[in-house]
Design an enzyme around this catalytic site. Structure first.
Site, short mmCIF file in Angstrom:
data_model
loop_
_atom_site.label_atom_id
_atom_site.label_comp_id
_atom_site.label_asym_id
_atom_site.label_seq_id
_atom_site.Cartn_x
_atom_site.Cartn_y
_atom_site.Cartn_z
CG ASP A 78 -39.85 -35.71 18.06
OD1 ASP A 78 -39.33 -35.37 19.14
OD2 ASP A 78 -39.46 -35.29 16.95
CD GLN A 79 -44.82 -29.73 16.10
OE1 GLN A 79 -44.32 -28.75 16.64
NE2 GLN A 79 -46.13 -29.91 15.99
#
Length: 201
Positions: A78-79
């Site tokens: 995830d970012q």
């Protein structure tokens, strides 16, 4: 004659993601893999720091898919864009993207890219974080508009699509894992896959 030692059966590899960018990046390793949507609520918790949000969601995505594929090695990532401690997610539409880029103009944003690799059956689990410091140029509204019309990065954290025209918005990128900004830090991914028993070659 003693029996031959058992040869371990290679485990399946599953990417827990709906991101076309992560799928493209993982395909660079030329490993066979499946893709499984993780169905995880990505809303931040009250007061949650961007790095912790990215770590929590990467782990949650991997865990959700590992429950469906317990014998597989699962990748979750995830970012979250981190603007002075405030998480900036995917804009979702043009107006939100304009607002994000105006806020980031002339400033440094840290893109917190978290990674989890796990195998439920073997008990293997590792987590890591690949922060990328990105310095944006002072942006003019016409530049923002031209970029958004060309790239439509409405599914990208912080509206930043550096692999395309978005690179022209930037003054500098500081990272020890070059693909982290696109969404999957491949140096760390390779390291963690090896630790999980997956031969990259």
């Amino acid at each position: 004659m003693p029996p031959a030692p058992a040869v371990p059966i290679p485990r399946a590899l599953v990417l827990g993601s709906t991101s076309v960018y992560r799928r493209e990046l993982l395909s660079r390793l030329r490993l066979p893999f499946a893709v499984e949507p993780p169905h995880v609520d990505e809303d931040p918790l009250p007061g949650e720091a961007p790095a912790e949000l990215a770590r929590r969601l990467a782990a949650a995505k991997a865990a959700a898919v590992a429950r469906l594929h317990p014998a597989a090695v699962v990748i979750g990532s995830d970012q979250v864009a981190d603007l002075d401690g405030e998480p900036l997610g995917k804009p979702g539409n043009h107006a939100n993207a304009v607002a994000q880029l105006r806020r980031m103009s002339g400033r440094t944003v840290v893109f917190q890219t978290a990674l989890t690799v796990m195998c439920q059956e073997s008990g293997f689990v590792q987590h890591d974080l690949a922060p990328v410091r990105v310095r944006f140029r002072a942006l003019q509204d016409d530049e923002i508009e031209a970029y958004l019309r060309a790239e439509q990065p409405y599914d990208c954290a912080g509206s930043a699509k550096s692999e395309g025209l978005g690179i022209a918005l930037l003054d500098a990128i500081d990272s020890d894992d070059p693909t982290a900004l696109v969404g999957l830090p491949l140096i760390r991914t390779c390291r963690m896959l090896r630790a999980a028993g997956v031969s990259v070659f």
